[in-house]
Design a protein around this motif. Structure first.
Motif, PDB file in Angstrom:
ATOM      1  N   UNK A  24      54.298  40.732  60.488  1.00  0.00           N
ATOM      2  CA  UNK A  24      53.764  41.109  59.176  1.00  0.00           C
ATOM      3  C   UNK A  24      54.111  39.958  58.239  1.00  0.00           C
ATOM      4  N   UNK A  25      53.109  39.188  57.862  1.00  0.00           N
ATOM      5  CA  UNK A  25      53.315  37.913  57.182  1.00  0.00           C
ATOM      6  C   UNK A  25      53.273  38.041  55.658  1.00  0.00           C
ATOM      7  N   UNK A  26      54.388  37.747  55.015  1.00  0.00           N
ATOM      8  CA  UNK A  26      54.500  37.464  53.569  1.00  0.00           C
ATOM      9  C   UNK A  26      53.918  38.510  52.621  1.00  0.00           C
ATOM     10  N   UNK A  27      54.122  39.780  52.902  1.00  0.00           N
ATOM     11  CA  UNK A  27      53.644  40.800  51.967  1.00  0.00           C
ATOM     12  C   UNK A  27      54.680  40.949  50.854  1.00  0.00           C
ATOM     13  N   UNK A 129      51.600  38.237  70.280  1.00  0.00           N
ATOM     14  CA  UNK A 129      51.861  38.575  68.883  1.00  0.00           C
ATOM     15  C   UNK A 129      50.580  39.081  68.233  1.00  0.00           C
ATOM     16  N   UNK A 130      50.755  40.080  67.379  1.00  0.00           N
ATOM     17  CA  UNK A 130      49.671  40.621  66.569  1.00  0.00           C
ATOM     18  C   UNK A 130      49.985  40.193  65.138  1.00  0.00           C
ATOM     19  N   UNK A 131      49.033  39.586  64.454  1.00  0.00           N
ATOM     20  CA  UNK A 131      49.290  39.038  63.125  1.00  0.00           C
ATOM     21  C   UNK A 131      48.509  39.790  62.059  1.00  0.00           C
ATOM     22  N   UNK A 132      49.255  40.245  61.040  1.00  0.00           N
ATOM     23  CA  UNK A 132      48.685  40.862  59.841  1.00  0.00           C
ATOM     24  C   UNK A 132      49.377  40.237  58.632  1.00  0.00           C
ATOM     25  N   UNK A 138      46.321  30.434  55.318  1.00  0.00           N
ATOM     26  CA  UNK A 138      47.513  29.588  55.225  1.00  0.00           C
ATOM     27  C   UNK A 138      48.586  30.070  56.197  1.00  0.00           C
ATOM     28  N   UNK A 139      49.427  30.982  55.755  1.00  0.00           N
ATOM     29  CA  UNK A 139      50.568  31.386  56.578  1.00  0.00           C
ATOM     30  C   UNK A 139      50.155  32.162  57.822  1.00  0.00           C
ATOM     31  N   UNK A 140      49.164  33.028  57.717  1.00  0.00           N
ATOM     32  CA  UNK A 140      48.717  33.779  58.897  1.00  0.00           C
ATOM     33  C   UNK A 140      48.101  32.841  59.933  1.00  0.00           C
TER      34      UNK A 140
END
Length: 194
Positions: A24-27, A129-132, A138-140
């Motif tokens: 879970x990226x940068x929320x 990996x699962x990316x959200x 950018x980061x994702x």
């Protein structure tokens, strides 16, 4: 604008819950205006993964000193996220969900660069990996590319990632489908993890 990534989406696969982790990226508060529209899908994805016993890792972008600014200070004209500020904290809906999971601190676009993430994934035997999260382009995207290069099978969410410009979001989805990741959405994840 209608999405045009579908023509690149020639590979289909579902994540293997026994081998996957959710990133879970940068929320964070700084990105809340971009993140708020996808929050329901992010929360759904987190809950789906937890029910399937998939470990969840949250990233938090922040800077502690000039030594970790890198090119970002120049690129973003000194507009950085500093540790200890409100903007750098996870948004409340995510902060509540992040416990007792791991929060990985990072200071550049990739969640793998100069962080503990690679070691944490290796300890758990993660192969996928699962990316959200945010920002899609950018980061994702950088994290997805880094994961692919490190040998992980990558699943990239189409409806639980977001950025400030739909064209950039779509461009990333094209890149991911073409060369780096299987595209998934909440519905596909739900059907694939039954």
């Amino acid at each position: 604008m209608a999405s045009s990534y579908k023509k690149y989406e020639i590979r289909k696969r579902d994540p293997n819950p026994k081998a996957a982790a959710l990133l879970v990226i940068d929320l964070q508060n700084y990105f809340s205006s971009v993140a708020n529209p996808i929050l329901p899908n992010v929360i759904t994805t987190i809950n789906l993964c937890r029910r399937a016993s998939i470990p969840v890792f949250f990233t938090r972008h922040n800077h502690k000193s000039p030594a970790d600014y890198g090119m970002l200070v120049e690129w973003w004209n000194n507009d950085l996220l500093f540790d200890g500020t409100f903007d750098a904290e996870l948004i409340p809906e995510i902060q509540r969900l992040s416990k007792p999971d791991e929060v990985v601190e990072k200071h550049t676009y990739s969640a793998f660069e100069d962080t503990r993430l690679y070691g944490l994934l290796a300890e758990r035997g993660v192969e996928e990996v699962i990316i959200v999260g945010v920002m899609t382009n950018m980061c994702c995207e950088t994290t997805a590319r880094a994961a692919f290069v490190k040998g992980y099978r990558v699943f990239f969410s189409t409806d639980a990632t977001a950025t400030s410009d739909p064209e950039l979001h779509d461009a990333t989805l094209k890149n991911m489908a073409n060369a780096f990741a299987y595209l998934v959405d909440c519905e596909r994840l739900q059907n694939g993890m039954k």
